[in-house]
Write a protein that holds these residues in place. Structure first.
Motif, PDB file in Angstrom:
ATOM      1  N   PRO A 284     -88.831   9.775 -46.749  1.00 51.45           N
ATOM      2  CA  PRO A 284     -87.875  10.556 -45.012  1.00 51.45           C
ATOM      3  C   PRO A 284     -87.312   9.256 -44.218  1.00 51.45           C
ATOM      4  O   PRO A 284     -86.292   8.860 -43.769  1.00 51.45           O
ATOM      5  N   TYR A 285     -87.896   7.625 -45.077  1.00 55.15           N
ATOM      6  CA  TYR A 285     -86.655   6.293 -45.023  1.00 55.15           C
ATOM      7  C   TYR A 285     -86.978   5.486 -45.863  1.00 55.15           C
ATOM      8  O   TYR A 285     -87.672   4.442 -45.574  1.00 55.15           O
ATOM      9  N   PRO A 286     -86.001   6.129 -47.027  1.00 55.75           N
ATOM     10  CA  PRO A 286     -86.009   5.122 -47.814  1.00 55.75           C
ATOM     11  C   PRO A 286     -85.176   3.906 -48.152  1.00 55.75           C
ATOM     12  O   PRO A 286     -84.996   2.820 -49.412  1.00 55.75           O
ATOM     13  N   ASP A 287     -83.992   3.524 -47.224  1.00 54.81           N
ATOM     14  CA  ASP A 287     -83.154   2.595 -46.912  1.00 54.81           C
ATOM     15  C   ASP A 287     -83.735   1.172 -47.258  1.00 54.81           C
ATOM     16  O   ASP A 287     -83.346   0.238 -48.176  1.00 54.81           O
ATOM     17  N   ARG A 288     -84.982   1.075 -46.473  1.00 53.61           N
ATOM     18  CA  ARG A 288     -85.705  -0.821 -46.840  1.00 53.61           C
ATOM     19  C   ARG A 288     -85.782  -0.783 -48.561  1.00 53.61           C
ATOM     20  O   ARG A 288     -85.392  -1.714 -48.879  1.00 53.61           O
ATOM     21  N   LEU A 289     -86.421  -0.090 -48.892  1.00 52.24           N
ATOM     22  CA  LEU A 289     -86.373   0.095 -50.465  1.00 52.24           C
ATOM     23  C   LEU A 289     -85.565  -0.214 -51.601  1.00 52.24           C
ATOM     24  O   LEU A 289     -85.622  -1.383 -52.010  1.00 52.24           O
ATOM     25  N   LEU A 290     -84.211   1.008 -50.578  1.00 50.75           N
ATOM     26  CA  LEU A 290     -82.836   0.581 -51.656  1.00 50.75           C
ATOM     27  C   LEU A 290     -82.609  -0.311 -51.368  1.00 50.75           C
ATOM     28  O   LEU A 290     -82.608  -1.602 -52.799  1.00 50.75           O
ATOM     29  N   GLN A 291     -82.635  -1.390 -50.189  1.00 50.39           N
ATOM     30  CA  GLN A 291     -81.645  -2.572 -49.843  1.00 50.39           C
ATOM     31  C   GLN A 291     -82.401  -3.611 -50.881  1.00 50.39           C
ATOM     32  O   GLN A 291     -81.945  -4.876 -51.074  1.00 50.39           O
ATOM     33  N   ILE A 292     -84.023  -3.604 -51.235  1.00 45.80           N
ATOM     34  CA  ILE A 292     -85.068  -4.746 -51.498  1.00 45.80           C
ATOM     35  C   ILE A 292     -84.377  -4.446 -52.624  1.00 45.80           C
ATOM     36  O   ILE A 292     -84.286  -5.749 -53.458  1.00 45.80           O
TER      37      ILE A 292
END
Lengths: 301, 301
Positions: A284-292
């Protein structure tokens, strides 16, 4: 759209949160010999980007879970990472005098205390995991899964195995395949643990757990190759250790086999593969993982 | 009446059972560097009386529980004990070349591998505990209790703390109180863990758990004082290390403070106090625990 500065801010905020938890992690009422307590806390609070514990929290958040109850598990990861650095720095291992610009543990407290500080932190990581059960009521079954994963991924077939292979590699038996074994276990395994632990706590589906595992393996390997690259071309001040220190110790690195350019391409390729796994698994909220993942690839120290 | 020979037989049978489990404890399919696996198994299979894991089983049996499902926990205790011996023997610590008549781990595999073998065994102990859940369906809540107890009793406020105090004591700050702190944590804590773990698995009442804890503290301290006595008067061949080796290393022992006779009396007194705690707590089958206490007091090696 989330800007690059917001991921930096996110990482800083989470690192500060983890550091305040780590400061409290050895119960003050426990009767621990003063110099052992000091030695453990010296290395635990010696800075660093806290990327592994942040990954625990980011994985929970990707699943819309509560990252508060994951904090003791996040701290456990940092304890394992810290103990491994203390033991790796010992004279019998890499024999390093400095780490992140500070004297290494054994240079300050002596070898015996550094060995024991490492043993104490390793052991305390498992205590910390249990505190997610005690303090936040995480189900016992989840705690057992996490204990099993950590004991496997940081043990003889995981991180400790990677370090052993690294030591043996210094005796001249390293090929590219062997180097990937070392990187995979010495670096990726603890990253994989961090992500999977967050997955367990956030209630991931089996497919999502698999995706976190693949993501961890890929970005862990990318992270280590990036480290090898920075060691060859990086800036001494930013790294906190002499540039080319690996080569001085006759350590074989990724660029040694394929050159700097191909190594850089490999970092990009692995990062993309890792990100794709997360995108495909429907978080549902993948953005932080991708940014890391992007942050790790572009870091200069 | 159970004769003295039957307790010896009991101990031999249980030790053989535990050794056959330990032999299988590192999964053959795991990808562990050969020399790391060898180094871990060298020390794990180097003999010894296996008293701590036997105490896990004896505590379960005192409660009429199934000792089969306790075997992975019993093996975990022996892994912790073995790692502590490997690290204690290191040049930076006690610098011992021999243990039970065999070369110490670092004399065979080198210091780096010995440090890693210890780290690997410590970590694998937690994996082993989880196998009581995986293989025998022990409830997850019990596993979490056992993980918490082990991490506390073998960590910085337990066994590792005792070893740190022992190291610091060599710098000349030891008094009798300090020596009891060392013995209590370096030796009793892991014995207390063994008994409590067996208690958890056997379904002990809070009163019985308390009794097991008291029993462990008392016989652990008796065990260590007996060790000190044997080191002064014992037979070199039976001990597997030079007699008076502690004194050569300027280690302060119990007889040093109170003399041999008072030390012997203390061993008897502590053993009686420990046994009384078990007798008072109403275990259905307390005999083996009581016999083990007597055996430990009367051993000559």
């Amino acid at each position: 759209m989330i800007t690059d500065s917001s991921i930096k801010q996110y990482l800083e905020q989470k690192a500060a949160l983890i550091e305040s938890e780590l400061l409290e992690s050895l119960p003050p009422v426990w009767n621990i010999p003063d110099s052992l307590r000091e030695s453990m806390m010296y290395s635990l609070m010696a800075g660093g980007k806290r990327l592994r514990p942040i990954m625990v929290l980011a994985a929970v958040e990707a699943l819309n879970g509560s990252s508060e109850e994951a904090l003791p598990v996040a701290c456990a990861v940092e304890m394992i990472h810290t103990y491994s650095l203390i033991h790796d720095d010992l004279p019998a291992m890499d024999n390093d005098d400095y780490r992140r610009g500070k004297l290494t543990n054994h240079k300050v407290y002596g070898e015996a205390m550094a060995i024991l500080a490492g043993d104490g932190l390793l052991t305390h990581a498992f205590y910390s995991i249990v505190q997610s059960y005690r303090a936040y009521g995480v189900p016992a079954e989840q705690i057992v899964e996490i204990v099993e994963d950590l004991s496997k991924l940081s043990g003889a077939a995981g991180m400790v195995g990677g370090q052993a292979a690294d030591m043996l590699g210094e005796q001249g038996i390293t090929g590219l395949e062997q180097l990937e074994y070392i990187h995979l276990h010495k670096t990726s395994d603890l990253i994989v643990f961090s992500l999977k632990a967050g997955g367990h706590l956030g209630g991931a589906t089996p497919k999502q757990l698999q995706a976190l595992e693949k993501f961890g393996e890929k970005i862990g390997l990318a992270f280590q190759i990036q480290d090898d690259i920075l060691d060859v071309i990086g800036d001494e001040e930013k790294l906190g250790k002499p540039v080319n220190s690996d080569e001085k110790q006759h350590k074989v690195t990724y660029p040694y086999f394929v050159g700097i350019e191909a190594s850089k391409e490999k970092v990009v390729q692995l990062t993309d593969q890792g990100k794709q796994a997360i995108i495909d698994a429907g978080f549902p909220y993948p953005d932080r993982l991708l940014q890391i993942a992007d942050y790790m690839m572009s870091r200069d120290h």
